[in-house]
Motif scaffolding. Structure first.
Motif, PDB file in Angstrom:
ATOM      1  N   THR A 111      25.650  46.897  68.125  1.00 51.00           N
ATOM      2  CA  THR A 111      24.746  47.731  69.215  1.00 51.00           C
ATOM      3  C   THR A 111      24.149  46.719  70.093  1.00 51.00           C
ATOM      4  O   THR A 111      23.806  46.823  71.105  1.00 51.00           O
ATOM      5  CB  THR A 111      23.682  48.751  68.596  1.00 51.00           C
ATOM      6  OG1 THR A 111      24.408  49.428  67.573  1.00 51.00           O
ATOM      7  CG2 THR A 111      22.875  49.318  69.677  1.00 51.00           C
TER       8      THR A 111
ATOM      9  N   THR B 265      24.586  46.081  73.876  1.00 51.71           N
ATOM     10  CA  THR B 265      23.225  46.269  74.967  1.00 51.71           C
ATOM     11  C   THR B 265      23.140  45.157  76.005  1.00 51.71           C
ATOM     12  O   THR B 265      23.196  45.221  76.932  1.00 51.71           O
ATOM     13  CB  THR B 265      22.287  46.274  74.086  1.00 51.71           C
ATOM     14  OG1 THR B 265      22.376  47.475  73.294  1.00 51.71           O
ATOM     15  CG2 THR B 265      20.830  46.544  74.991  1.00 51.71           C
TER      16      THR B 265
ATOM     17  N   TRP C  40      21.481  54.943  70.510  1.00 53.23           N
ATOM     18  CA  TRP C  40      22.568  53.902  70.192  1.00 53.23           C
ATOM     19  C   TRP C  40      22.506  53.485  68.770  1.00 53.23           C
ATOM     20  O   TRP C  40      23.458  53.411  68.047  1.00 53.23           O
ATOM     21  CB  TRP C  40      22.474  52.784  71.316  1.00 53.23           C
ATOM     22  CG  TRP C  40      22.882  53.307  72.659  1.00 53.23           C
ATOM     23  CD1 TRP C  40      23.177  54.475  72.932  1.00 53.23           C
ATOM     24  CD2 TRP C  40      22.537  52.223  73.689  1.00 53.23           C
ATOM     25  NE1 TRP C  40      23.316  54.375  74.324  1.00 53.23           N
ATOM     26  CE2 TRP C  40      23.009  53.131  74.784  1.00 53.23           C
ATOM     27  CE3 TRP C  40      22.392  51.105  73.861  1.00 53.23           C
ATOM     28  CZ2 TRP C  40      22.918  52.723  76.340  1.00 53.23           C
ATOM     29  CZ3 TRP C  40      22.366  50.563  75.189  1.00 53.23           C
ATOM     30  CH2 TRP C  40      22.740  51.364  76.234  1.00 53.23           C
TER      31      TRP C  40
ATOM     32  N   PHE D 126      25.775  54.436  66.782  1.00 53.87           N
ATOM     33  CA  PHE D 126      26.826  53.291  65.748  1.00 53.87           C
ATOM     34  C   PHE D 126      26.576  53.329  64.301  1.00 53.87           C
ATOM     35  O   PHE D 126      27.667  53.338  63.803  1.00 53.87           O
ATOM     36  CB  PHE D 126      26.325  51.910  66.560  1.00 53.87           C
ATOM     37  CG  PHE D 126      27.065  51.549  67.549  1.00 53.87           C
ATOM     38  CD1 PHE D 126      27.677  50.496  67.554  1.00 53.87           C
ATOM     39  CD2 PHE D 126      27.130  52.467  68.703  1.00 53.87           C
ATOM     40  CE1 PHE D 126      28.377  49.816  68.929  1.00 53.87           C
ATOM     41  CE2 PHE D 126      27.988  51.812  69.998  1.00 53.87           C
ATOM     42  CZ  PHE D 126      28.572  50.844  69.948  1.00 53.87           C
TER      43      PHE D 126
END
Length: 137
Positions: free
Chosen positions: A33, A37, A79, A83
């Motif tokens: 993640t 990002t 997120w 994930f």
């Protein structure tokens, strides 16, 4: 025109699940993640710069900053959990359950934004919720 962007969003969101599932093999979901990002950060700022939107940052109000910050926090949490769910589950199960967010957003829009729900929207939300329940159990 909005629906074209919405369909593009849905298409890319579907690719997120597929690419993430393959890309996370043997990788901690939190690390995956974080990497994702950084990529998003570069793409988003490049897009803003390309479109000439950077100077508008000075016109943001305190309310803009507060709610954009809260939105960012919610996105980050979403997120991280998404994930982790992808790492533990099948894409064919996780992605549809994640779309329960559509029904939740409809409910929250009525509560906080005072939006009006039509029968069509209510039936659609109920179908999403029903489908999610079927997938979970």
């Amino acid at each position: 025109m909005w629906w074209i962007y919405a369909l593009l969003s849905a298409s890319f969101a579907a690719l997120v699940a597929i690419f993430a599932k393959v890309g996370m093999k043997g990788v901690d979901s939190d690390l995956a993640t974080a990497i994702r990002t950084v990529i998003i950060l570069v793409i988003a700022w490049s897009w803003v710069w390309w479109k000439g939107g950077v100077p508008q940052i000075h016109s943001l109000t305190r309310q803009n900053w507060l709610f954009l910050t809260l939105s960012g926090i919610a996105t980050g949490c979403s997120w991280l959990f998404y994930f982790k769910a992808l790492q533990l589950g099948e894409v064919s199960q996780v992605a549809p359950v994640d779309k329960l967010s559509v029904a939740i957003a409809i409910i929250l829009s009525v509560i906080f934004l005072k939006e009006v729900i039509t029968w069509k929207i209510a039936i659609g939300a109920l179908l999403i919720i029903s489908g999610t329940i079927v997938l979970i159990f």
